[in-house]
Design a protein around this motif. Structure first.
Motif, PDB file in Angstrom:
ATOM      1  N   UNK A 244      18.950 -75.713  -8.020  1.00 13.58           N
ATOM      2  CA  UNK A 244      17.599 -75.363  -7.519  1.00 13.58           C
ATOM      3  C   UNK A 244      16.768 -74.996  -8.655  1.00 13.58           C
ATOM      4  N   UNK A 245      15.386 -75.127  -8.440  1.00 18.77           N
ATOM      5  CA  UNK A 245      14.387 -74.787  -9.412  1.00 18.77           C
ATOM      6  C   UNK A 245      13.879 -73.077  -9.292  1.00 18.77           C
ATOM      7  N   UNK A 246      13.897 -72.627  -8.304  1.00 14.79           N
ATOM      8  CA  UNK A 246      13.602 -71.450  -7.872  1.00 14.79           C
ATOM      9  C   UNK A 246      14.784 -70.427  -7.256  1.00 14.79           C
ATOM     10  N   UNK A 247      14.709 -69.437  -7.784  1.00 13.27           N
ATOM     11  CA  UNK A 247      15.610 -68.431  -7.188  1.00 13.27           C
ATOM     12  C   UNK A 247      15.072 -67.171  -6.904  1.00 13.27           C
ATOM     13  N   UNK A 248      15.260 -66.660  -5.615  1.00 20.45           N
ATOM     14  CA  UNK A 248      14.547 -65.621  -5.188  1.00 20.45           C
ATOM     15  C   UNK A 248      15.493 -64.649  -4.744  1.00 20.45           C
ATOM     16  N   UNK A 249      15.635 -63.440  -5.416  1.00 19.49           N
ATOM     17  CA  UNK A 249      16.554 -62.342  -4.907  1.00 19.49           C
ATOM     18  C   UNK A 249      15.998 -61.261  -4.066  1.00 19.49           C
ATOM     19  N   UNK A 250      16.109 -60.994  -2.921  1.00 19.17           N
ATOM     20  CA  UNK A 250      15.355 -60.372  -2.079  1.00 19.17           C
ATOM     21  C   UNK A 250      16.218 -59.453  -1.164  1.00 19.17           C
TER      22      UNK A 250
ATOM     23  N   UNK B 136      20.465 -54.392  -1.612  1.00 23.18           N
ATOM     24  CA  UNK B 136      21.581 -53.654  -2.142  1.00 23.18           C
ATOM     25  C   UNK B 136      21.475 -52.679  -3.201  1.00 23.18           C
ATOM     26  N   UNK B 137      22.217 -51.661  -3.005  1.00 22.33           N
ATOM     27  CA  UNK B 137      22.042 -50.657  -4.252  1.00 22.33           C
ATOM     28  C   UNK B 137      22.571 -50.782  -5.503  1.00 22.33           C
ATOM     29  N   UNK B 138      23.048 -51.982  -5.735  1.00 26.18           N
ATOM     30  CA  UNK B 138      23.672 -52.537  -7.164  1.00 26.18           C
ATOM     31  C   UNK B 138      23.146 -53.790  -7.270  1.00 26.18           C
ATOM     32  N   UNK B 139      23.414 -54.241  -8.611  1.00 25.68           N
ATOM     33  CA  UNK B 139      23.112 -55.786  -8.966  1.00 25.68           C
ATOM     34  C   UNK B 139      23.768 -56.651  -8.362  1.00 25.68           C
ATOM     35  N   UNK B 140      22.747 -57.706  -7.856  1.00 31.94           N
ATOM     36  CA  UNK B 140      23.581 -58.485  -7.171  1.00 31.94           C
ATOM     37  C   UNK B 140      23.686 -60.233  -8.100  1.00 31.94           C
ATOM     38  N   UNK B 141      22.537 -60.230  -8.688  1.00 30.07           N
ATOM     39  CA  UNK B 141      22.683 -61.304  -9.873  1.00 30.07           C
ATOM     40  C   UNK B 141      22.620 -61.056 -11.093  1.00 30.07           C
ATOM     41  N   UNK B 142      23.987 -61.138 -11.516  1.00 29.44           N
ATOM     42  CA  UNK B 142      24.409 -60.462 -12.868  1.00 29.44           C
ATOM     43  C   UNK B 142      24.760 -61.845 -13.891  1.00 29.44           C
ATOM     44  N   UNK B 143      24.893 -61.537 -15.219  1.00 32.48           N
ATOM     45  CA  UNK B 143      25.026 -62.643 -16.107  1.00 32.48           C
ATOM     46  C   UNK B 143      26.232 -63.416 -15.876  1.00 32.48           C
TER      47      UNK B 143
ATOM     48  N   UNK C  84      22.052 -72.768   5.336  1.00 33.95           N
ATOM     49  CA  UNK C  84      22.592 -71.329   5.295  1.00 33.95           C
ATOM     50  C   UNK C  84      23.958 -71.453   4.612  1.00 33.95           C
ATOM     51  N   UNK C  85      24.248 -70.202   3.719  1.00 38.86           N
ATOM     52  CA  UNK C  85      25.296 -69.862   3.048  1.00 38.86           C
ATOM     53  C   UNK C  85      25.978 -68.581   2.997  1.00 38.86           C
ATOM     54  N   UNK C  86      27.151 -68.370   2.873  1.00 36.15           N
ATOM     55  CA  UNK C  86      27.490 -66.887   2.829  1.00 36.15           C
ATOM     56  C   UNK C  86      27.083 -66.392   1.395  1.00 36.15           C
ATOM     57  N   UNK C  87      26.984 -65.047   1.232  1.00 36.98           N
ATOM     58  CA  UNK C  87      26.493 -64.474  -0.078  1.00 36.98           C
ATOM     59  C   UNK C  87      27.329 -64.992  -1.274  1.00 36.98           C
ATOM     60  N   UNK C  88      28.817 -65.023  -0.930  1.00 38.72           N
ATOM     61  CA  UNK C  88      29.692 -65.336  -2.090  1.00 38.72           C
ATOM     62  C   UNK C  88      29.495 -66.478  -2.853  1.00 38.72           C
ATOM     63  N   UNK C  89      28.729 -67.526  -1.800  1.00 38.67           N
ATOM     64  CA  UNK C  89      28.541 -68.943  -2.564  1.00 38.67           C
ATOM     65  C   UNK C  89      27.409 -68.956  -3.271  1.00 38.67           C
ATOM     66  N   UNK C  90      26.298 -67.919  -3.537  1.00 41.12           N
ATOM     67  CA  UNK C  90      25.008 -68.369  -4.083  1.00 41.12           C
ATOM     68  C   UNK C  90      25.298 -68.850  -5.645  1.00 41.12           C
ATOM     69  N   UNK C  91      26.088 -68.476  -6.246  1.00 40.08           N
ATOM     70  CA  UNK C  91      26.363 -68.713  -7.750  1.00 40.08           C
ATOM     71  C   UNK C  91      26.399 -70.428  -7.915  1.00 40.08           C
ATOM     72  N   UNK C  92      27.370 -70.703  -6.949  1.00 41.68           N
ATOM     73  CA  UNK C  92      27.487 -72.302  -7.204  1.00 41.68           C
ATOM     74  C   UNK C  92      26.179 -73.265  -6.903  1.00 41.68           C
ATOM     75  N   UNK C  93      25.235 -72.507  -6.042  1.00 38.40           N
ATOM     76  CA  UNK C  93      24.005 -73.394  -5.752  1.00 38.40           C
ATOM     77  C   UNK C  93      22.959 -73.221  -6.693  1.00 38.40           C
ATOM     78  N   UNK C  94      23.063 -72.347  -7.850  1.00 36.01           N
ATOM     79  CA  UNK C  94      22.092 -71.983  -8.676  1.00 36.01           C
ATOM     80  C   UNK C  94      21.702 -73.102  -9.430  1.00 36.01           C
ATOM     81  N   UNK C  95      22.658 -73.974 -10.004  1.00 33.09           N
ATOM     82  CA  UNK C  95      22.398 -75.288 -10.868  1.00 33.09           C
ATOM     83  C   UNK C  95      21.351 -76.284 -10.004  1.00 33.09           C
TER      84      UNK C  95
END
Length: 257
Positions: free
Chosen positions: A220-226, A229-236, A207-218
């Protein structure tokens, strides 16, 4: 069915699902403005609808909403509870979502005997369709179908890592699917950290806090956004430079990527 039975509706069939929250708010405002006390309001990822009895609505229905009356409104409700009007035909969640919306109206004393009778019948009809047909067999959720495609791309999930951003109903469905499919590791990131802990324990993940997800992206092979939120979470700007391709599934409503 009397013509005074009405359904105000906006679904994935009428336009972009991103508009469902805003159209849903307009439908609710309309119900309040018209003082329609007896009603059932349903809002899911793929629809916002209000069912009620009214003699006349004039020409003031919300923009983008579709008005159905009489038998057409009743048939639509039956198609919804049966799973026929779903994005994935036969999906099972819609029946429980309609039931919860109905119970919510009952709790708030916002439903009269005539409308209650209609919903009692429609809910029983939805159960009967699933009991007596094969409509709900096989893959009947967007999450499971999306993850099937991910598995086709990656060939197998064994030894792979996945991050699930959002621990609500859709994120939970995805996490359970990945666990059953034999995924190597599951990371769960959520705004409410306690919910991330709860889901990660269920599926044997981390488990991780939402603010930490960017550092986990490298990792993993699968990223699921679910998320919802009324705004973009995963931005460039939140995606670090990646050395390999990833499978990205955006299961959020509205779109979060």
């Amino acid at each position: 069915m009397e013509n005074d039975f009405k359904c105000l509706s906006y679904t994935f069939r009428e336009g972009p699902v991103q508009d469902i929250p805003s159209v849903g708010r307009e439908i609710k405002k309309f119900i309040d403005r018209k003082n329609i006390e007896s009603h059932v309001f349903i809002q899911t990822c793929n629809r916002a609808e209000a069912y009620f009895f009214s003699n006349s609505l004039e020409n003031s229905i919300p923009d983008k909403a579709i008005l159905r009356e009489g038998k057409e409104a009743l048939n639509h409700l039956l198609e919804v509870t049966a799973g026929v009007d779903s994005l994935i035909v036969g999906e099972t969640e819609i029946l429980s979502q309609v039931r919860e919306a109905f119970k919510n109206s009952v709790r708030k004393n916002q439903i009269g005997p005539k409308l209650k009778g209609v919903f009692d019948w429609a809910l029983e009809f939805g159960k009967k369709v699933r009991r007596e047909t094969e409509i709900s067999t096989g893959k009947v959720s967007v999450a499971s179908i999306g993850l099937d495609h991910a598995q086709d791309i990656l060939k197998e999930f064994t030894g792979k890592k996945a991050i699930i951003i959002g621990a609500g109903k859709i994120g939970t469905t995805a996490a359970r699917f990945l666990k059953d499919a034999g995924i190597g590791s599951i990371f769960v990131a959520n705004r409410t950290y306690e919910r991330a802990v709860e889901l990660s324990k269920e599926v044997g993940g981390e488990s991780y806090r939402l603010s930490r997800f960017p550092e986990l992206l490298p990792e993993v092979e699968i990223i699921i956004c679910a998320t919802s939120a009324p705004h973009y979470i995963l931005t460039e700007d939140k995606i670090p430079e990646l050395s390999e391709k990833k499978v990205l599934l955006d299961l959020s409503v509205p779109t979060n990527v």
